[in-house]
Design a protein around this motif. Structure first.
Motif, PDB file in Angstrom:
ATOM      1  N   GLU A 135     -51.332  29.045  45.542  1.00 10.35           N
ATOM      2  CA  GLU A 135     -50.208  29.366  46.411  1.00 10.35           C
ATOM      3  C   GLU A 135     -49.805  30.837  46.257  1.00 10.35           C
ATOM      4  OE1 GLU A 135     -46.282  27.995  45.348  1.00 10.35           O
ATOM      5  OE2 GLU A 135     -46.930  27.525  43.310  1.00 10.35           O
ATOM      6  N   PRO A 136     -49.162  31.418  47.251  1.00  2.32           N
ATOM      7  CA  PRO A 136     -48.649  32.785  47.087  1.00  2.32           C
ATOM      8  C   PRO A 136     -47.644  32.868  45.944  1.00  2.32           C
ATOM      9  CG  PRO A 136     -48.581  32.103  49.404  1.00  2.32           C
ATOM     10  CD  PRO A 136     -48.896  30.890  48.599  1.00  2.32           C
ATOM     11  N   MET A 137     -47.713  33.925  45.149  1.00  4.02           N
ATOM     12  CA  MET A 137     -46.785  34.160  44.043  1.00  4.02           C
ATOM     13  C   MET A 137     -46.790  33.007  43.045  1.00  4.02           C
ATOM     14  SD  MET A 137     -45.821  37.002  45.430  1.00  4.02           S
ATOM     15  CE  MET A 137     -44.585  37.591  44.307  1.00  4.02           C
ATOM     16  N   SER A 138     -47.956  32.431  42.803  1.00  6.64           N
ATOM     17  CA  SER A 138     -48.052  31.270  41.920  1.00  6.64           C
ATOM     18  C   SER A 138     -47.579  31.616  40.514  1.00  6.64           C
ATOM     19  CB  SER A 138     -49.499  30.785  41.858  1.00  6.64           C
ATOM     20  OG  SER A 138     -49.623  29.693  40.973  1.00  6.64           O
ATOM     21  N   VAL A 168     -48.000  37.068  52.610  1.00  6.32           N
ATOM     22  CA  VAL A 168     -47.808  37.725  53.910  1.00  6.32           C
ATOM     23  C   VAL A 168     -48.290  36.772  54.993  1.00  6.32           C
ATOM     24  CG1 VAL A 168     -48.333  39.744  55.326  1.00  6.32           C
ATOM     25  CG2 VAL A 168     -48.210  39.967  52.813  1.00  6.32           C
ATOM     26  N   ARG A 169     -47.441  36.487  55.971  1.00  5.72           N
ATOM     27  CA  ARG A 169     -47.742  35.467  56.962  1.00  5.72           C
ATOM     28  C   ARG A 169     -49.060  35.730  57.700  1.00  5.72           C
ATOM     29  NH1 ARG A 169     -43.485  33.446  61.538  1.00  5.72           N
ATOM     30  NH2 ARG A 169     -42.206  33.424  59.661  1.00  5.72           N
ATOM     31  N   HIS A 182     -43.301  37.397  50.924  1.00  2.36           N
ATOM     32  CA  HIS A 182     -42.616  38.478  50.217  1.00  2.36           C
ATOM     33  C   HIS A 182     -42.229  39.624  51.151  1.00  2.36           C
ATOM     34  CE1 HIS A 182     -41.094  40.801  47.007  1.00  2.36           C
ATOM     35  NE2 HIS A 182     -42.197  41.393  46.598  1.00  2.36           N
ATOM     36  N   VAL A 183     -42.833  39.663  52.309  1.00  2.00           N
ATOM     37  CA  VAL A 183     -42.506  40.700  53.293  1.00  2.00           C
ATOM     38  C   VAL A 183     -42.341  40.034  54.655  1.00  2.00           C
ATOM     39  CG1 VAL A 183     -43.717  42.529  52.035  1.00  2.00           C
ATOM     40  CG2 VAL A 183     -44.950  41.199  53.733  1.00  2.00           C
ATOM     41  N   PRO A 184     -41.574  40.651  55.571  1.00  2.00           N
ATOM     42  CA  PRO A 184     -41.398  40.046  56.891  1.00  2.00           C
ATOM     43  C   PRO A 184     -42.721  39.945  57.640  1.00  2.00           C
ATOM     44  CG  PRO A 184     -39.771  41.783  56.500  1.00  2.00           C
ATOM     45  CD  PRO A 184     -40.780  41.882  55.407  1.00  2.00           C
ATOM     46  N   GLY A 185     -42.812  38.927  58.482  1.00  3.43           N
ATOM     47  CA  GLY A 185     -44.000  38.732  59.305  1.00  3.43           C
ATOM     48  C   GLY A 185     -43.624  38.077  60.615  1.00  3.43           C
ATOM     49  N   ALA A 186     -44.608  37.823  61.430  1.00  2.00           N
ATOM     50  CA  ALA A 186     -44.370  37.218  62.736  1.00  2.00           C
ATOM     51  C   ALA A 186     -45.569  36.364  63.097  1.00  2.00           C
ATOM     52  CB  ALA A 186     -44.137  38.300  63.790  1.00  2.00           C
ATOM     53  N   THR A 229     -45.375  32.451  34.462  1.00  2.00           N
ATOM     54  CA  THR A 229     -44.629  33.647  34.853  1.00  2.00           C
ATOM     55  C   THR A 229     -43.376  33.190  35.593  1.00  2.00           C
ATOM     56  OG1 THR A 229     -44.775  35.833  35.895  1.00  2.00           O
ATOM     57  CG2 THR A 229     -45.789  34.018  37.075  1.00  2.00           C
ATOM     58  N   THR A 230     -42.545  34.119  35.981  1.00  2.00           N
ATOM     59  CA  THR A 230     -41.303  33.779  36.660  1.00  2.00           C
ATOM     60  C   THR A 230     -41.562  33.365  38.103  1.00  2.00           C
ATOM     61  OG1 THR A 230     -39.234  34.699  37.522  1.00  2.00           O
ATOM     62  CG2 THR A 230     -40.978  36.259  37.031  1.00  2.00           C
ATOM     63  N   ALA A 231     -40.964  32.258  38.517  1.00  2.00           N
ATOM     64  CA  ALA A 231     -41.068  31.833  39.908  1.00  2.00           C
ATOM     65  C   ALA A 231     -40.082  32.554  40.805  1.00  2.00           C
ATOM     66  CB  ALA A 231     -40.845  30.327  40.011  1.00  2.00           C
ATOM     67  N   SER A 232     -39.105  33.216  40.209  1.00  2.00           N
ATOM     68  CA  SER A 232     -38.038  33.826  41.002  1.00  2.00           C
ATOM     69  C   SER A 232     -38.301  35.285  41.330  1.00  2.00           C
ATOM     70  CB  SER A 232     -36.710  33.733  40.243  1.00  2.00           C
ATOM     71  OG  SER A 232     -36.730  34.578  39.097  1.00  2.00           O
ATOM     72  N   GLY A 233     -39.169  35.936  40.555  1.00  2.00           N
ATOM     73  CA  GLY A 233     -39.351  37.380  40.698  1.00  2.00           C
ATOM     74  C   GLY A 233     -38.329  38.185  39.934  1.00  2.00           C
ATOM     75  N   ALA A 234     -37.355  37.525  39.300  1.00  2.00           N
ATOM     76  CA  ALA A 234     -36.339  38.235  38.535  1.00  2.00           C
ATOM     77  C   ALA A 234     -36.916  38.664  37.191  1.00  2.00           C
ATOM     78  CB  ALA A 234     -35.122  37.340  38.323  1.00  2.00           C
ATOM     79  N   LEU A 235     -36.692  39.925  36.822  1.00  2.00           N
ATOM     80  CA  LEU A 235     -37.207  40.431  35.558  1.00  2.00           C
ATOM     81  C   LEU A 235     -36.339  39.954  34.391  1.00  2.00           C
ATOM     82  CD1 LEU A 235     -38.191  44.100  36.517  1.00  2.00           C
ATOM     83  CD2 LEU A 235     -39.548  42.007  36.666  1.00  2.00           C
ATOM     84  N   GLY A 236     -36.931  39.986  33.200  1.00  2.00           N
ATOM     85  CA  GLY A 236     -36.221  39.585  31.994  1.00  2.00           C
ATOM     86  C   GLY A 236     -36.595  38.206  31.493  1.00  2.00           C
ATOM     87  N   HIS A 237     -37.509  37.527  32.181  1.00  2.00           N
ATOM     88  CA  HIS A 237     -37.895  36.172  31.798  1.00  2.00           C
ATOM     89  C   HIS A 237     -39.071  36.159  30.830  1.00  2.00           C
ATOM     90  CE1 HIS A 237     -40.466  32.546  32.488  1.00  2.00           C
ATOM     91  NE2 HIS A 237     -39.320  31.916  32.353  1.00  2.00           N
TER      92      HIS A 237
END
Length: 527
Positions: free
Chosen positions: A236-239, A258-259, A283-287, A399-407
């Motif tokens: 999955e993306p950002m697994s 990215v879509r 993680h970034v806008p798409g269409a 790894t972190t699922a949230s993307g927040a640093l410090g984990h």
């Protein structure tokens, strides 16, 4: 809730409950309002001290993931919960079962505006806890904590918070009897049979492995299903877990967040089966569409929220392991040609004057001990790790699922504590390390087998990369300098080293990876 007739203090009733549930390791950073809970602390319990509340929660998160057990966290009133919010956000996204007991000012003072009051204790941690409660009476505290434990482990798992006034702990309450609960969600057999028939009749199915597969211990079941259908498997993306062995011939790689890129990647497949992952994490806008035209989508998840925002197709709310085994009965009508194996890059070119990220990651892949666990929080290095440092199977990567640093750094300490005898290797960026560097003190006090590799490029490299994407030639606030991670480590009781010369990298890694005490290796890499 079933209770016994025997009464005790609230404190005694709670510790009896925790003991019966096997929750005898508590992570915390106590303040004055929490001291009554800890009076006469039982000898058969362990209190793991973290030097900042976000470190406390992240260590507990790692420990809970490693042990597959809910963990109790002890935080200080409003300020402590506030400090911990980033880590609670990550635990929420990681689906980690944490029971957070936060202190509150004495019940006798709540009608005024006393010092250390958590003015709205139940609202503060939302929406990143499954439930937040402050019991109406002291005698309700043990039952509230029992309920929190059950709810934290119910799928989808996650943190639950109970706010307890400081003068509740010495009041009397009934002891709470432990009861067994199921945490497995049974699928709708008819709906799952439809998914199985669609999979069996598909011309070119593709599977997406989500982190939930590893959380549920269902990796072998997903491997068996992929092999039966000779279907390629994408992560999955950002697994944030290893949900499929990355050296398996059916592993296709990592979906981009990215879509439009996902649509191009999955082109040619007439059926997508996503297991334990949302469809999709961007993680970034798409269409445009989420999948190629004419592609049939099926989702297996234990999370009703994920099911509710699935963009189409069929979503089955279910435990993953039993569902995958049931799908195994639906075999393809005719043999399929296996997909071509993923091409893996060879060793990277090496400079004689500086260490590149690729050189570091490849060297780590060559030198890592058998059976080690990898914890990552180096966003700028993660793409290189995906190419050169394959994860080998279940529960080998976090790894972190949230993307927040410090984990990453404190989570590695918690994982190492939860898996005695296992070498845990944390790969963290220099910027990431500074969010929770206090975790090194806890690592030294605990003496856990953790090796921390700091990828030191003197900047927030990922932010610089996004600045380029946004057309910013000169981003501000991304340069880091003057940080000596070896000195920070030794000051907190860890062994440490620093390496800049490419010729010295492998010997330095061998020292770090075989150290009998926590070891920090500061690796200066080319910017």
């Amino acid at each position: 809730m079933t209770r016994t007739n025997e009464t005790a203090t609230v404190r005694e009733a709670v510790f009896d409950l925790l003991r019966a549930e096997g929750m005898t390791t508590i992570f915390g950073n106590p303040g004055s309002l929490e001291l009554p809970m800890l009076r006469d602390f039982p000898d058969d319990f362990r209190y793991v001290l973290g030097l900042q509340e976000s470190v406390v929660v992240a260590m507990a998160d790692g420990y809970a993931q490693a042990t597959h057990r809910p963990v109790l966290v002890n935080l200080h009133s409003a300020a402590g919960v506030g400090h911990a919010m980033g880590a609670l956000f990550t635990a929420h996204r990681n689906r980690t079962p944490l029971v957070v007991v936060a202190g509150q000012q004495a019940r006798s003072l709540l009608e005024g505006h006393p010092y250390l009051l958590s003015q709205d204790a139940t609202t503060l941690p939302r929406p990143y806890v499954k439930l937040s409660r402050e019991p109406a009476r002291a005698e309700d505290v043990p039952a509230a904590i029992a309920r929190a434990r059950y709810l934290a482990t119910a799928p989808p798992a996650g943190p639950v918070l109970v706010s307890v006034p400081s003068d509740d702990w010495d009041r009397t309450a009934d002891r709470v009897a432990v009861r067994l609960t199921s945490t497995t969600v049974a699928p709708d057999p008819a709906l799952l049979a439809r998914v199985g028939d669609a999979l069996a009749n598909a011309r070119s199915p593709v599977l997406i492995a989500g982190s939930g597969v590893d959380r549920e211990g269902a990796v072998p079941d997903l491997v068996a299903l992929a092999e039966a259908h000779r279907a390629p498997v994408w992560a999955e993306p950002m697994s944030h877990r290893c949900a499929f062995p990355e050296l398996h011939p059916l592993f296709a790689g990592f979906l981009p967040p990215v879509r439009e890129d996902i649509v191009r990647t999955l082109a040619g497949h007439d059926l997508v089966l996503s297991v334990g992952a949302p469809v999709f994490t961007y993680h970034v806008p798409g269409a445009g569409p989420h999948l190629p035209p004419g592609t049939d989508l099926h989702l297996l998840t234990d999370d009703p929220e994920q099911a509710s925002w699935c963009p189409g197709g069929t979503a089955v709310i279910t435990g993953l392991a039993p569902a995958l085994r049931m799908l195994g009965a639906h075999r393809p009508g005719s043999p399929r040609t296996p997909p071509p194996a993923r091409r893996r890059p060879g060793p990277p070119a090496r400079s004689t004057s500086r260490i590149t990220q690729a050189h570091l990651v490849h060297a780590l892949a060559e030198e890592r001990p058998e059976g080690c666990v990898l914890v990552e929080e180096a966003p700028g290095t993660r793409p290189v790790m995906c190419e050169l440092l394959p994860n080998l199977g279940p529960e080998t990567f976090y790894t972190t699922a949230s993307g927040a640093l410090g984990h990453g750094l404190p989570a590695a300490v918690g994982i190492a504590l939860g898996r005695p005898g296992t070498r845990v290797v944390a790969v963290v960026g220099d910027g990431s390390a500074m969010y929770a560097v206090q975790a090194l003190w806890s690592a030294a006090q605990l003496g856990v087998a953790v090796t921390v590799i700091v990828v030191n490029n003197h900047r927030y490299a990922t932010v610089d990369g996004f600045a380029e994407r946004f057309g910013m030639a000169r981003p501000v606030g991304t340069a880091l300098g003057g940080l000596d991670f070896a000195a920070l480590a030794t000051a907190q009781g860890c062994a440490a080293g620093r390496v800049e010369n490419p010729a010295a990298l492998v010997p330095a890694l061998r020292t770090a990876l075989t150290s009998s005490c926590p070891y920090v290796l500061d690796v200066v890499v080319d910017r």
